[in-house]
Write a protein that holds these residues in place. Structure first.
Motif, PDB file in Angstrom:
ATOM      1  N   GLU A  31       2.692   9.162   6.037  1.00  0.00           N
ATOM      2  CA  GLU A  31       3.974   9.781   5.707  1.00  0.00           C
ATOM      3  C   GLU A  31       4.080  10.062   4.209  1.00  0.00           C
ATOM      4  OE1 GLU A  31       7.103   7.381   7.172  1.00  0.00           O
ATOM      5  OE2 GLU A  31       6.458   7.490   9.280  1.00  0.00           O
ATOM      6  N   THR A  32       3.606   9.125   3.397  1.00  0.00           N
ATOM      7  CA  THR A  32       3.653   9.332   1.951  1.00  0.00           C
ATOM      8  C   THR A  32       2.803  10.526   1.535  1.00  0.00           C
ATOM      9  OG1 THR A  32       3.955   6.950   1.627  1.00  0.00           O
ATOM     10  CG2 THR A  32       3.253   8.241  -0.283  1.00  0.00           C
ATOM     11  N   ALA A  33       1.644  10.677   2.141  1.00  0.00           N
ATOM     12  CA  ALA A  33       0.781  11.815   1.824  1.00  0.00           C
ATOM     13  C   ALA A  33       1.438  13.131   2.210  1.00  0.00           C
ATOM     14  CB  ALA A  33      -0.561  11.661   2.541  1.00  0.00           C
ATOM     15  N   LEU A  34       2.107  13.153   3.347  1.00  0.00           N
ATOM     16  CA  LEU A  34       2.780  14.382   3.769  1.00  0.00           C
ATOM     17  C   LEU A  34       3.910  14.753   2.819  1.00  0.00           C
ATOM     18  CD1 LEU A  34       2.921  13.883   7.649  1.00  0.00           C
ATOM     19  CD2 LEU A  34       1.417  15.398   6.358  1.00  0.00           C
ATOM     20  N   LYS A  35       4.616  13.751   2.322  1.00  0.00           N
ATOM     21  CA  LYS A  35       5.700  14.041   1.379  1.00  0.00           C
ATOM     22  C   LYS A  35       5.176  14.639   0.085  1.00  0.00           C
ATOM     23  CE  LYS A  35       8.821  10.456   3.116  1.00  0.00           C
ATOM     24  NZ  LYS A  35       9.532   9.188   2.796  1.00  0.00           N
ATOM     25  N   LYS A  36       3.951  14.307  -0.275  1.00  0.00           N
ATOM     26  CA  LYS A  36       3.347  14.867  -1.485  1.00  0.00           C
ATOM     27  C   LYS A  36       2.587  16.168  -1.206  1.00  0.00           C
ATOM     28  CE  LYS A  36       2.887  10.475  -3.931  1.00  0.00           C
ATOM     29  NZ  LYS A  36       3.653  10.905  -5.124  1.00  0.00           N
ATOM     30  N   GLY A  37       2.714  16.676   0.031  1.00  0.00           N
ATOM     31  CA  GLY A  37       2.062  17.930   0.376  1.00  0.00           C
ATOM     32  C   GLY A  37       0.589  17.798   0.675  1.00  0.00           C
TER      33      GLY A  37
ATOM     34  N   GLY B 168       0.814  -1.211   0.000  1.00  0.00           N
ATOM     35  CA  GLY B 168       0.000   0.000   0.000  1.00  0.00           C
ATOM     36  C   GLY B 168       0.844   1.255   0.000  1.00  0.00           C
ATOM     37  N   ARG B 169       1.930   1.251   0.790  1.00  0.00           N
ATOM     38  CA  ARG B 169       2.802   2.427   0.826  1.00  0.00           C
ATOM     39  C   ARG B 169       3.527   2.613  -0.503  1.00  0.00           C
ATOM     40  NH1 ARG B 169       3.685   1.035   6.478  1.00  0.00           N
ATOM     41  NH2 ARG B 169       5.314  -0.437   5.861  1.00  0.00           N
ATOM     42  N   SER B 170       3.944   1.517  -1.111  1.00  0.00           N
ATOM     43  CA  SER B 170       4.641   1.617  -2.403  1.00  0.00           C
ATOM     44  C   SER B 170       3.705   2.147  -3.477  1.00  0.00           C
ATOM     45  CB  SER B 170       5.187   0.246  -2.801  1.00  0.00           C
ATOM     46  OG  SER B 170       6.064  -0.251  -1.819  1.00  0.00           O
ATOM     47  N   LEU B 171       2.474   1.659  -3.485  1.00  0.00           N
ATOM     48  CA  LEU B 171       1.505   2.120  -4.473  1.00  0.00           C
ATOM     49  C   LEU B 171       1.168   3.583  -4.252  1.00  0.00           C
ATOM     50  CD1 LEU B 171      -0.389   1.461  -6.814  1.00  0.00           C
ATOM     51  CD2 LEU B 171      -2.113   0.738  -5.140  1.00  0.00           C
ATOM     52  N   ALA B 172       1.037   3.983  -2.994  1.00  0.00           N
ATOM     53  CA  ALA B 172       0.726   5.382  -2.705  1.00  0.00           C
ATOM     54  C   ALA B 172       1.861   6.295  -3.138  1.00  0.00           C
ATOM     55  CB  ALA B 172       0.455   5.547  -1.206  1.00  0.00           C
ATOM     56  N   ALA B 173       3.096   5.823  -2.980  1.00  0.00           N
ATOM     57  CA  ALA B 173       4.239   6.646  -3.385  1.00  0.00           C
ATOM     58  C   ALA B 173       4.292   6.819  -4.897  1.00  0.00           C
ATOM     59  CB  ALA B 173       5.536   6.014  -2.880  1.00  0.00           C
ATOM     60  N   ALA B 174       3.767   5.849  -5.642  1.00  0.00           N
ATOM     61  CA  ALA B 174       3.807   5.928  -7.106  1.00  0.00           C
ATOM     62  C   ALA B 174       2.666   6.749  -7.677  1.00  0.00           C
ATOM     63  CB  ALA B 174       3.786   4.518  -7.696  1.00  0.00           C
ATOM     64  N   LEU B 175       1.627   6.952  -6.925  1.00  0.00           N
ATOM     65  CA  LEU B 175       0.474   7.686  -7.429  1.00  0.00           C
ATOM     66  C   LEU B 175       0.730   9.184  -7.426  1.00  0.00           C
ATOM     67  CD1 LEU B 175      -2.494   5.823  -5.681  1.00  0.00           C
ATOM     68  CD2 LEU B 175      -1.822   5.691  -8.089  1.00  0.00           C
ATOM     69  N   PRO B 176       0.217   9.895  -8.430  1.00  0.00           N
ATOM     70  CA  PRO B 176       0.300  11.357  -8.415  1.00  0.00           C
ATOM     71  C   PRO B 176      -0.505  11.926  -7.244  1.00  0.00           C
ATOM     72  CG  PRO B 176      -0.232  10.532 -10.605  1.00  0.00           C
ATOM     73  CD  PRO B 176      -0.372   9.381  -9.671  1.00  0.00           C
ATOM     74  N   GLY B 177      -0.119  13.122  -6.851  1.00  0.00           N
ATOM     75  CA  GLY B 177      -0.763  13.748  -5.707  1.00  0.00           C
ATOM     76  C   GLY B 177      -2.265  13.899  -5.843  1.00  0.00           C
ATOM     77  N   PRO B 178      -2.801  14.444  -6.960  1.00  0.00           N
ATOM     78  CA  PRO B 178      -4.259  14.604  -7.077  1.00  0.00           C
ATOM     79  C   PRO B 178      -5.017  13.294  -6.991  1.00  0.00           C
ATOM     80  CG  PRO B 178      -3.128  15.954  -8.700  1.00  0.00           C
ATOM     81  CD  PRO B 178      -2.091  15.074  -8.087  1.00  0.00           C
ATOM     82  N   ILE B 179      -4.467  12.222  -7.588  1.00  0.00           N
ATOM     83  CA  ILE B 179      -5.156  10.928  -7.526  1.00  0.00           C
ATOM     84  C   ILE B 179      -5.142  10.386  -6.098  1.00  0.00           C
ATOM     85  CG2 ILE B 179      -5.115   8.543  -8.353  1.00  0.00           C
ATOM     86  CD1 ILE B 179      -3.984   9.528 -10.963  1.00  0.00           C
ATOM     87  N   LEU B 180      -3.989  10.530  -5.444  1.00  0.00           N
ATOM     88  CA  LEU B 180      -3.895  10.060  -4.068  1.00  0.00           C
ATOM     89  C   LEU B 180      -4.862  10.820  -3.170  1.00  0.00           C
ATOM     90  CD1 LEU B 180      -2.503   8.295  -1.953  1.00  0.00           C
ATOM     91  CD2 LEU B 180      -0.748  10.061  -1.731  1.00  0.00           C
TER      92      LEU B 180
END
Length: 767
Positions: A43-49, A14-26
């Motif tokens: 954490e992945t969401a925070l890194k994408k702002g 799940g974390r790997s998939l979230a890291a690969a998704l663009p910010g708007p899609i996530l």
């Protein structure tokens, strides 16, 4: 390799998939996730702002269905939700299968949320304690041991032996091998002695497994590979009988005697706990202990930390017969010198009421304690003395320590907490004695709160224990909060006694609601406090930085308060609640003392004091160039001569450049007073006031609007906070909204929607 955690691979994917998704899609996917995946990809969401706070807040509103307190500032809704979720799952008050956002078979709700738990509350009949110490939740408990800091108990009820055994293991893991630093007890009207003493002793760092309890795995790991020290036998679980501290030995015998008495007479209510001096001596002799050493410690009994005490002799397994009690009493040396007549004569305990030791090697012999401390179960026709009287030093005129527990032995302990709070927990004599003797060597304790515990005359033993604690090397006690309905000492004498006992104290908060006639030492027939508690000598210099005092009815002697202030040169904050002085001159004497001796004072607060006749003293305060914050709360400032006093007050404030905050709630300021106060912010003022509280001052919308216009006209920049609670702003909602809109361009406004229909009743009630 160890077993993989359930759902671990799913989380990684799940974390790997979230890291690969663009910010708007996530961002569009986040609201659709359950709490387990949502928490994992934080954490992945925070890194994408991206922020998930709004999602967690919505989850709180929809699932918890409670509104946080207005005084609470929530900085992280994820942590708040997960902590509450853990408690609900533990108590069984939430069904995780009822909502898809909470249900996922690949995750353990308790394990997943445990790392967010900083505060855990145990209620009623210790619900959750048994579940946490169960083997399936072993990893949950290990996680809690590192994350949990505060443990609270609320509304406890009587519990069974199994629940107490589970709590014993839980406290051992969370306190002795964990990170819990604070234990708080709330609203326990009828405390169960066994449970209360268990919580106290475990919080103080003492540990002994209960009957039939499993050995502690962590204790075994800590001791493996090294030989135990001389005193370590009281902590390790070896084959030999461990040595226990005096407070635990006393508490156990008290509880054992109570259980025996209740077993023999189940239909009768348990009488008040009483102890006789002679029966105690006989009990000590039966246990192989010299009663002269135990009951009459020498004046130098408070040795420095590290002093080694010999192990206590084990208790015998046979009950003392009447003949043995008699022979034991004959061996006691009698004093040839004439003795003053005691307040109450002690009756020798024989037969059933004689000295007894604990019997057998069953559950009782394996309990927390092994020392015999005799307790008479029935009233001895008025010839016995309550332990509370002994605490007052009323035993044959001797020292208050002459009857009670021996000094705590200096032995190695487990980790103990640093903050102990008891709110509305009535302390019986045995509980008070146990607390006092634990306190005397509780050097790790930094903050102690005793609120409405009905200490009564046990306050003197508490002061003795605190005095002993203060003399211990490494004593960290810096904050004491004490409040009760009654006190055997007037509040100012009690304050002086505390300051003497704890010269290194930084924060002292003390409140007594009512003057006590029954416990007042001035009442004829009362024994009075020990001579070492109060005295006329000057108070030595102390380290007090914050002093808060709540007074009962009646005029207070200003010289006593001044003596405390003179010895507190480091005082930075002083709060007086409901203080009454014989005359304005006495109040002026207190203020003059503050000016001369308390040069570091920054904050001064007066609440519920009639200062209508002290206007010159108020002006004296407002001209003080060291104070940064002054509070006059419900002090009736403008009750007399408002037309003359207000201009004088404003002039004093305009010339004060150090005052940052002024709080005037509940002083009937009104529109006229508010407009006069606006002149403080005029162009010719040197005031630097940035916080103003005018709550509960009968202010109407038109007056507030004119106040806002004057601030705009003078062009003052934003001056900070303006508090407007409980004013008559609902009389004209449109005008009030316009006034607040204008004020918000100048300052931060804090107000509320208050029904002023009750204002007249409140006004009349305070006349």
């Amino acid at each position: 390799m160890g077993a993989r955690r359930p759902g671990c691979g799913v989380c990684t994917l799940g974390r790997s998939l979230a890291a690969a998704l663009p910010g708007p899609i996530l961002q569009s996917i986040l609201p659709l996730l359950n709490i387990y995946y949502l928490e994992r990809i934080e954490e992945t969401a925070l890194k994408k702002g991206l922020s998930t706070q709004a999602i967690w807040r919505r989850l709180w509103d929809e699932l918890m269905k409670t509104r946080p307190s207005s005084l609470e500032s929530v900085t992280c809704w994820r942590a708040k939700f997960m902590e509450a979720f853990f408690s609900h799952v533990l108590r069984g008050t939430i069904d995780v299968s009822s909502d898809r956002r909470l249900c996922d078979q690949r995750f353990s709700p308790l394990l997943h949320s445990s790392r967010h738990v900083r505060q855990l509350t145990i209620c009623n009949m210790l619900q959750g304690a048994t579940e946490l110490v169960a083997e399936p939740n072993r990893r949950v408990l290990e996680t809690l041991a590192s994350s949990l800091h505060t443990l609270k108990f609320r509304h406890l009820l009587f519990s069974d032996v199994a629940a107490q055994q589970s709590l014993r293991q839980l406290l051992h893991q969370l306190i002795h091998h964990g990170a819990v630093s604070q234990v708080s007890l709330y609203s326990w009207p009828v405390p169960e002695s066994a449970l209360f003493i268990l919580i106290l002793t475990m919080s103080a760092g003492f540990w002994q497994p209960g009957p039939g309890g499993p050995p502690c795995r962590l204790c075994g790991e800590a001791s493996r590979g090294r030989a135990p020290s001389r005193d370590e036998g009281s902590l390790l679980l070896g084959s030999r009988r461990p040595r226990r501290d005096a407070a635990e030995r006393c508490a156990a015998a008290l509880m054992a005697s109570r259980r025996k008495s209740e077993a023999k007479q189940p239909a009768r209510a348990a009488p008040a706990t009483r102890v006789t001096r002679r029966s105690t001596q006989e009990s000590l002799r039966a246990g192989g202990i010299d009663p002269k050493k135990e009951l009459h410690p020498p004046a130098t009994s408070h040795e420095a930390p590290g002093t080694k005490w010999p192990p206590s002799a084990p208790a015998t397994t046979s009950s003392a017969s009447p003949s043995s009690s008699t022979s034991a009493s004959k061996r006691a040396p009698a004093s040839s010198a004439p003795q003053p007549k005691p307040l109450k004569r002690f009756k020798r305990a024989t037969g059933k009421k004689g000295a007894r030791t604990r019997q057998g090697s069953g559950a009782e012999s394996e309990d927390l304690y092994d020392f015999v401390f005799i307790v008479a179960g029935e009233k001895e026709d008025g010839e016995e003395m309550e332990i509370g009287e002994v605490a007052c030093g009323a035993l044959d005129g001797s020292d208050p320590n002459c009857l009670g527990l021996p000094a705590l032995e200096a032995s190695q302990r487990f980790r103990s907490i640093s903050t102990l709070e008891l709110f509305t927990v009535p302390l019986s004599t045995e509980a008070a004695l146990t607390l006092c003797h634990l306190l005397s060597s509780w050097v790790s304790l930094e903050s102690l709160t005793l609120s409405y515990n009905g200490l009564g005359s046990n306050i003197f033993r508490l002061l003795d224990s605190l005095r002993v604690l203060s003399g211990q090397a490494g004593c960290r006690l810096r904050a004491l909060h004490l409040s009760d309905l009654f006190s055997p000492l007037p509040i100012l004498e009690l304050t002086r006694a505390i300051v003497r006992a704890l010269p290194l104290l930084r924060v002292l908060s003390i409140r007594v609601d009512h003057p006590s006639q029954r416990d007042n030492p001035a009442v004829p027939g009362n024994a009075g406090p020990p001579s070492h508690i109060i005295g006329d000598e000057e108070i030595p210099e102390n380290c007090l930085e914050q002093l808060e005092m709540g007074f009962p009815r009646g005029a207070q002697p200003a010289p006593l308060l001044c003596s405390v202030l003179k010895a507190s040169g480091s005082l930075q904050q002083l709060s007086l609640d409901s203080a009454t002085f014989a005359s304005p001159q006495d109040f002026g004497l207190v203020l003059q003392t503050l000016k001369e001796y308390n040069l570091a004072l920054k904050r001064l607060s007066f609440h519920d004091m009639n200062l209508a006749d002290c206007q010159s003293e108020v002006l004296f305060l407002l001209q003080n160039l060291t104070l940064q914050e002054i509070t006059f709360s419900f002090c009736r400032l403008f009750e007399k001569r408002p037309a003359q006093f207000l201009p004088e007050m404003v002039a004093a404030m305009k010339g004060n450049s150090t005052l940052k905050g002024l709080r005037l709630p509940g002083n009937r300021l009104g529109n006229a007073g508010l407009l006069a106060l606006a002149d403080v912010f005029s162009e010719d003022s040197s005031s630097s006031l940035c916080q103003l509280d005018i709550s509960s001052n009968c202010i109407k919308p038109d007056g507030l609007l004119e106040f806002a216009k004057r601030l705009e006209r003078w062009g003052r920049g934003a001056f900070g906070h303006l508090r407007l609670f409980q004013n008559w702003l609902d009389q004209d909602a449109v005008t009030a909204r316009e006034a607040i809109r204008r004020l918000r361009a100048t300052c931060h406004v804090v107000s509320d929607s208050w029904d002023s229909s009750q204002a007249f009743a409140d006004y009349v009630s305070t006349m």
